[in-house]
Design an enzyme around this catalytic site. Structure first.
Site, PDB file in Angstrom:
ATOM      1  CE  LYS A 131      56.779  36.159  34.793  1.00 53.75           C
ATOM      2  NZ  LYS A 131      55.216  36.043  35.511  1.00 53.75           N
TER       3      LYS A 131
HETATM    4  C1  E4P Z   1      52.033  37.445  33.839  1.00 54.31           C
HETATM    5  O1  E4P Z   1      52.635  37.038  34.197  1.00 54.31           O
HETATM    6  C2  E4P Z   1      52.287  38.151  35.040  1.00 54.31           C
HETATM    7  O2  E4P Z   1      52.721  37.995  36.428  1.00 54.31           O
HETATM    8  C3  E4P Z   1      50.575  38.339  35.525  1.00 54.31           C
HETATM    9  O3  E4P Z   1      50.290  38.468  33.895  1.00 54.31           O
HETATM   10  C4  E4P Z   1      50.019  39.520  36.331  1.00 54.31           C
HETATM   11  O4  E4P Z   1      48.512  39.626  36.256  1.00 54.31           O
HETATM   12  P1  E4P Z   1      47.820  40.203  36.785  1.00 54.31           P
HETATM   13  O5  E4P Z   1      47.666  41.912  36.818  1.00 54.31           O
HETATM   14  O6  E4P Z   1      46.397  39.961  36.326  1.00 54.31           O
HETATM   15  O7  E4P Z   1      48.007  39.693  38.389  1.00 54.31           O
END
Ligand code: E4P
Length: 217
Positions: free
Chosen positions: A87
């Site tokens: 990622k």
């Molecule tokens: C996933 O890959 C993201 O990092 C995550 O969904 C972010 O979510 P949030 O906005 O609830 O922190």
């Protein structure tokens, strides 16, 4: 639409996996910290533990923000398990690194996508997934689902292979709308996945069936 769970909590990952509808996992540094997972060794072991629960893509986020650092960290993460997806943040150095990872056959998830332009650039670099954060856009009075629909249209115009991984999903209607739009994946907290199963008419209908069966036995 594939379902990923958006957590680093092993018990929740097991519970979602046991439901039989889980396709993968996404984590981020905040989710790891929330579980108290700190220190390089513990973080690495945690990714391996997640990979041992779910047989599907597991996103592991790099911390470096320079090209060499992202490549070094990403190659190491990818070497941990065949299901690791690296990622990478949506920054110029990150996009360069995605292009490099793509040439090496390493899967990537370009994170922190908030515009169609960013989604287009990440797809051109060959990202396996892009993560538009729909809940965080909603939080600032901008319709996150509109962004998912806009990206869907652009990717379909050019048949990009990059999958739209709807992230920052907060509730069951987000999931339904993502499916209507044609997101490839939604990554979702366990609570929202479980909410999809519920309907009061299912509960009352089942209670009635069981009561009627009991009368005749
Ligand atoms: C996933 O890959 C993201 O990092 C995550 O969904 C972010 O979510 P949030 O906005 O609830 O922190």
């Amino acid at each position: 639409m594939k379902f990923f769970i958006d957590t680093a909590n092993l018990a929740e990952i097991k519970e979602a996996n046991d439901l039989g509808i889980l396709d993968g996992v996404t984590t981020n540094p905040s989710l790891m910290a929330k579980e108290g997972i700190t220190g390089q060794e513990n973080i690495i072991q945690h990714y391996i533990d997640i990979c041992n629960i779910v047989d599907g893509p597991v996103s592991a986020e790099v911390i470096a923000t320079d090209f060499e650092g992202i490549v070094r960290e990403g190659e190491y993460l990818a070497s941990l398990h065949k299901n690791i997806v690296v990622k990478v943040p949506m920054i110029p150095e990150g996009v360069k690194a995605i292009k490099y990872f793509t040439s090496k056959g390493i899967k990537t998830n370009c994170t922190l996508i908030f515009s169609a332009g960013q989604a287009l650039v990440a797809a051109k670099a060959g990202a396996t997934y892009i993560s538009p954060f729909l809940g965080r856009l909603d939080d600032i009075s901008t319709n996150g689902l509109d962004l998912i629909a806009q990206i869907r249209g652009i990717y379909d115009n050019y048949t990009f292979d990059t999958e739209i991984l709807a992230a920052s999903v907060r509730h069951p209607m987000h999931i339904i709308h993502c499916a209507e739009i044609g997101a490839d994946v939604a990554t979702v907290p366990l609570k929202a996945i479980k909410a999809l199963f519920n309907h009061p008419l299912t509960d009352s209908g089942l209670a009635q069936f069981l009561a009627d069966h009991a009368k005749g036995n």
